[in-house]
Design an enzyme around this catalytic site. Sequence first.
Site, PDB file in Angstrom:
ATOM      1  CG  HIS A 115      -1.764   1.190   1.394  1.00 56.59           C
ATOM      2  ND1 HIS A 115      -3.138   1.144   1.327  1.00 56.59           N
ATOM      3  CD2 HIS A 115      -1.455   2.501   1.626  1.00 56.59           C
ATOM      4  CE1 HIS A 115      -3.630   2.359   1.502  1.00 56.59           C
ATOM      5  NE2 HIS A 115      -2.625   3.203   1.691  1.00 56.59           N
ATOM      6  CD  GLU A 116       1.533   3.534   3.628  1.00 57.91           C
ATOM      7  OE1 GLU A 116       1.741   4.597   3.003  1.00 57.91           O
ATOM      8  OE2 GLU A 116       0.489   3.338   4.281  1.00 57.91           O
ATOM      9  CG  HIS A 119       0.363   6.165  -0.747  1.00 60.30           C
ATOM     10  ND1 HIS A 119      -0.639   6.882  -1.375  1.00 60.30           N
ATOM     11  CD2 HIS A 119      -0.258   5.475   0.251  1.00 60.30           C
ATOM     12  CE1 HIS A 119      -1.797   6.643  -0.787  1.00 60.30           C
ATOM     13  NE2 HIS A 119      -1.594   5.789   0.202  1.00 60.30           N
ATOM     14  CG  HIS A 139      -6.170   6.192  -0.552  1.00 60.82           C
ATOM     15  ND1 HIS A 139      -6.170   7.036   0.537  1.00 60.82           N
ATOM     16  CD2 HIS A 139      -5.168   5.308  -0.343  1.00 60.82           C
ATOM     17  CE1 HIS A 139      -5.217   6.664   1.380  1.00 60.82           C
ATOM     18  NE2 HIS A 139      -4.591   5.618   0.870  1.00 60.82           N
TER      19      HIS A 139
END
Length: 233
Positions: A115-116, A119, A139
């Site tokens: 997830h990170e 980003h 998101h």
Amino acid sequence: MPITDEAAALQAIAALNELSAQPEDALDAIKAIFGNGEPFVNVHELFSYYDKLYFRNLLVPRVEVIWSPRLTLCAGICELSKDPATNKFTRIRLELSTPLLQYRPRSDTINTLLHEAIHAYFFITTSWRHSRGDDGTGHGVGFQLLADAINNHGNYEVTIYHTFHEEVDSYRTHVWQCDGPCKTQPPFFGQVKRSMNRAPGKGDNWWAKHVAECGGTYTKVSEPELTKSNSKT
């Protein structure tokens, strides 16, 4: 000119659809890690393989991956940081929460790392535009496109939010109660819970609204017991 998150996501997905030798080797290495039966993973090693497989080799030179003992409100965070050599915000720090992840299944650490990493990929490819995004949280469509592609490819469960509510709440042991009208109003009923001993006040972005609409006073009603390491003698 930086591209959009959606365009950057499509570039990563296109590369994933036609793997070259290096991503194929990374995929084999990841499968070997998952098959070793160990309850913990070396996130730095795994991150380097994910960079080759999913993120076009863009992350490792600029992204610092660290475990944070102080991160207690969410499982992970990715943010721009200052490069000491140039004094500009061109480096990226990816933090994983030690308190929230250390006792959870290995899959939670892996999904949080991915997830990170998504980003971080967008910070590199689309710059500051990613943090604002089309939904205001980073998101938006681009994030969801790339997360879905990674989930489908590797059978992961990367979600938009990865806050573990019970674990987070267990660290929010400093509690203040308001004596004004808001104490009867859901969802917080006038309570402020924090992991650090920082009383509600002007530093909170909601404080002015609270003063205007409630006007009550916060009193501390709970805190962790002092330990030998932090008690005064």
